[in-house]
Design a protein around this motif. Structure first.
Motif, PDB file in Angstrom:
ATOM      1  N   LEU A  30      -7.222  10.436  17.813  1.00  0.00           N
ATOM      2  CA  LEU A  30      -7.716   9.164  17.297  1.00  0.00           C
ATOM      3  C   LEU A  30      -8.625   9.369  16.086  1.00  0.00           C
ATOM      4  N   MET A  31      -9.429  10.405  16.121  1.00  0.00           N
ATOM      5  CA  MET A  31     -10.303  10.695  14.989  1.00  0.00           C
ATOM      6  C   MET A  31      -9.495  11.157  13.769  1.00  0.00           C
ATOM      7  N   LYS A  32      -8.442  11.939  13.997  1.00  0.00           N
ATOM      8  CA  LYS A  32      -7.570  12.362  12.895  1.00  0.00           C
ATOM      9  C   LYS A  32      -6.885  11.143  12.279  1.00  0.00           C
ATOM     10  N   SER A  33      -6.464  10.217  13.122  1.00  0.00           N
ATOM     11  CA  SER A  33      -5.835   8.997  12.636  1.00  0.00           C
ATOM     12  C   SER A  33      -6.811   8.197  11.780  1.00  0.00           C
ATOM     13  N   PHE A  34      -8.054   8.098  12.232  1.00  0.00           N
ATOM     14  CA  PHE A  34      -9.069   7.365  11.472  1.00  0.00           C
ATOM     15  C   PHE A  34      -9.315   8.036  10.128  1.00  0.00           C
ATOM     16  N   GLU A  35      -9.413   9.359  10.134  1.00  0.00           N
ATOM     17  CA  GLU A  35      -9.618  10.106   8.892  1.00  0.00           C
ATOM     18  C   GLU A  35      -8.454   9.894   7.927  1.00  0.00           C
ATOM     19  N   HIS A  36      -7.235   9.885   8.462  1.00  0.00           N
ATOM     20  CA  HIS A  36      -6.033   9.713   7.646  1.00  0.00           C
ATOM     21  C   HIS A  36      -6.021   8.354   6.960  1.00  0.00           C
ATOM     22  N   GLN A  37      -6.300   7.291   7.713  1.00  0.00           N
ATOM     23  CA  GLN A  37      -6.272   5.967   7.089  1.00  0.00           C
ATOM     24  C   GLN A  37      -7.397   5.822   6.065  1.00  0.00           C
ATOM     25  N   THR A  38      -8.548   6.426   6.328  1.00  0.00           N
ATOM     26  CA  THR A  38      -9.660   6.365   5.383  1.00  0.00           C
ATOM     27  C   THR A  38      -9.291   7.072   4.074  1.00  0.00           C
ATOM     28  N   HIS A  39      -8.650   8.215   4.199  1.00  0.00           N
ATOM     29  CA  HIS A  39      -8.237   8.994   3.036  1.00  0.00           C
ATOM     30  C   HIS A  39      -7.289   8.189   2.149  1.00  0.00           C
ATOM     31  N   HIS A  40      -6.256   7.605   2.734  1.00  0.00           N
ATOM     32  CA  HIS A  40      -5.256   6.888   1.929  1.00  0.00           C
ATOM     33  C   HIS A  40      -5.786   5.565   1.400  1.00  0.00           C
ATOM     34  N   ALA A  44       3.031  -0.439  -8.385  1.00  0.00           N
ATOM     35  CA  ALA A  44       2.353   0.355  -9.414  1.00  0.00           C
ATOM     36  C   ALA A  44       2.014   1.755  -8.914  1.00  0.00           C
ATOM     37  N   TYR A  45       2.157   2.718  -9.822  1.00  0.00           N
ATOM     38  CA  TYR A  45       1.772   4.100  -9.572  1.00  0.00           C
ATOM     39  C   TYR A  45       0.500   4.387 -10.359  1.00  0.00           C
ATOM     40  N   ALA A  46      -0.349   5.253  -9.844  1.00  0.00           N
ATOM     41  CA  ALA A  46      -1.569   5.605 -10.561  1.00  0.00           C
ATOM     42  C   ALA A  46      -1.229   6.378 -11.836  1.00  0.00           C
ATOM     43  N   VAL A  47      -0.414   7.391 -11.710  1.00  0.00           N
ATOM     44  CA  VAL A  47       0.111   8.166 -12.842  1.00  0.00           C
ATOM     45  C   VAL A  47       1.508   8.623 -12.458  1.00  0.00           C
ATOM     46  N   ASP A  48       2.279   9.036 -13.453  1.00  0.00           N
ATOM     47  CA  ASP A  48       3.672   9.426 -13.195  1.00  0.00           C
ATOM     48  C   ASP A  48       3.814  10.564 -12.192  1.00  0.00           C
ATOM     49  N   SER A  49       2.859  11.486 -12.176  1.00  0.00           N
ATOM     50  CA  SER A  49       2.994  12.652 -11.293  1.00  0.00           C
ATOM     51  C   SER A  49       2.653  12.342  -9.837  1.00  0.00           C
ATOM     52  N   ILE A  50       2.068  11.168  -9.575  1.00  0.00           N
ATOM     53  CA  ILE A  50       1.789  10.774  -8.181  1.00  0.00           C
ATOM     54  C   ILE A  50       3.039  10.116  -7.628  1.00  0.00           C
ATOM     55  N   LYS A  51       3.481  10.578  -6.491  1.00  0.00           N
ATOM     56  CA  LYS A  51       4.782  10.187  -5.968  1.00  0.00           C
ATOM     57  C   LYS A  51       4.774   8.904  -5.121  1.00  0.00           C
ATOM     58  N   ARG A  52       3.597   8.312  -4.895  1.00  0.00           N
ATOM     59  CA  ARG A  52       3.536   7.092  -4.088  1.00  0.00           C
ATOM     60  C   ARG A  52       2.957   5.937  -4.901  1.00  0.00           C
ATOM     61  N   SER A  53       3.632   4.791  -4.784  1.00  0.00           N
ATOM     62  CA  SER A  53       3.088   3.565  -5.365  1.00  0.00           C
ATOM     63  C   SER A  53       1.980   3.062  -4.443  1.00  0.00           C
ATOM     64  N   PHE A  54       1.294   2.006  -4.865  1.00  0.00           N
ATOM     65  CA  PHE A  54       0.276   1.396  -4.010  1.00  0.00           C
ATOM     66  C   PHE A  54       0.898   1.006  -2.673  1.00  0.00           C
ATOM     67  N   ALA A  55       2.050   0.351  -2.708  1.00  0.00           N
ATOM     68  CA  ALA A  55       2.726  -0.058  -1.467  1.00  0.00           C
ATOM     69  C   ALA A  55       3.046   1.150  -0.599  1.00  0.00           C
ATOM     70  N   GLN A  56       3.558   2.207  -1.204  1.00  0.00           N
ATOM     71  CA  GLN A  56       3.912   3.403  -0.444  1.00  0.00           C
ATOM     72  C   GLN A  56       2.686   4.081   0.148  1.00  0.00           C
ATOM     73  N   GLN A  57       1.562   4.080  -0.567  1.00  0.00           N
ATOM     74  CA  GLN A  57       0.325   4.640  -0.006  1.00  0.00           C
ATOM     75  C   GLN A  57      -0.069   3.872   1.250  1.00  0.00           C
ATOM     76  N   MET A  58      -0.031   2.548   1.166  1.00  0.00           N
ATOM     77  CA  MET A  58      -0.426   1.728   2.305  1.00  0.00           C
ATOM     78  C   MET A  58       0.575   1.854   3.455  1.00  0.00           C
ATOM     79  N   LEU A  59       1.852   1.973   3.142  1.00  0.00           N
ATOM     80  CA  LEU A  59       2.851   2.173   4.198  1.00  0.00           C
ATOM     81  C   LEU A  59       2.699   3.547   4.838  1.00  0.00           C
ATOM     82  N   HIS A  60       2.336   4.545   4.036  1.00  0.00           N
ATOM     83  CA  HIS A  60       2.059   5.873   4.579  1.00  0.00           C
ATOM     84  C   HIS A  60       0.852   5.809   5.511  1.00  0.00           C
ATOM     85  N   LEU A  61      -0.163   5.067   5.107  1.00  0.00           N
ATOM     86  CA  LEU A  61      -1.337   4.844   5.955  1.00  0.00           C
ATOM     87  C   LEU A  61      -0.891   4.256   7.297  1.00  0.00           C
ATOM     88  N   ALA A  62      -0.022   3.238   7.243  1.00  0.00           N
ATOM     89  CA  ALA A  62       0.449   2.578   8.471  1.00  0.00           C
ATOM     90  C   ALA A  62       1.259   3.542   9.337  1.00  0.00           C
TER      91      ALA A  62
END
Length: 179
Positions: free
Chosen positions: A148-158, A56-74
């Motif tokens: 490490l702090m940037k990584s933590f911030e990144h995962q929190t954001h996504h 699922a995508y939040a809206v059409d203009s968002i380019k990442r699905s839920f799965a893609q957001q979580m994979l980007h986080l990873a």
């Protein structure tokens, strides 16, 4: 008097070194605790989204699905944390976010948990004295702790972005896990 002054100086230097080491170890303990909490919290997100809604995508203009957001986080966690811990990066050259085979619920849960485990293990195994060591990546030059702090911030954001994906499915997202 000189001997006493020399002894006092040596003792002071020794105490500073011991304090720095203790402080570094304390920072590692805090990092591990926070990363373990973040992993548990992210797993609540992963488990709250039904398997058939991972695309699922939040809206059409968002380019990442839920799965893609979580994979980007990873993927971000693997890369940024490797710069922090000094561990060899995993999945170099593999764009898990775009890989159709990686977007099922089981695969996403696997990669996300592996990223957290990679980071937690790397922090546990690193020399605390290296937290202030600088690491260059591209045109960036940051301390290991900063990576490490940037990584933590990144995962929190996504993970936070995924709140909307969950709400749009009519599901209440997990409660905050600040502690």
């Amino acid at each position: 008097m000189r001997k006493l002054l020399l002894l006092a100086c040596l003792l002071s230097v020794s105490l500073v070194k011991v304090h720095a080491q203790v402080s570094g170890e304390m920072v590692k303990e805090i990092l591990v605790k926070d990363w373990e909490r973040a992993k548990a919290y992210t797993n609540e997100y992963l488990n709250s989204m039904p398997a058939d809604k991972y695309g699922a995508y939040a809206v059409d203009s968002i380019k990442r699905s839920f799965a893609q957001q979580m994979l980007h986080l990873a993927a971000g966690t693997f890369g940024l944390s490797a710069s922090g811990t000094g561990e060899a990066r995993k999945y170099v050259g593999f764009n898990m976010e775009q890989s159709k085979g990686a977007q099922s619920k089981d695969s996403v849960v696997y990669y996300v948990n592996e990223a957290y485990d990679f980071t937690i293990s790397g922090i546990k195994n690193m020399d605390a004295a290296k937290l202030s060591e600088h690491v260059k990546r591209g045109n960036l030059d940051e301390t290991r702790l900063s990576w490490l702090m940037k990584s933590f911030e990144h995962q929190t954001h996504h993970r936070g972005q995924c709140t909307i994906y969950i709400r749009l499915q009519g599901i209440r997202p997990p409660n905050e896990k600040l502690f």
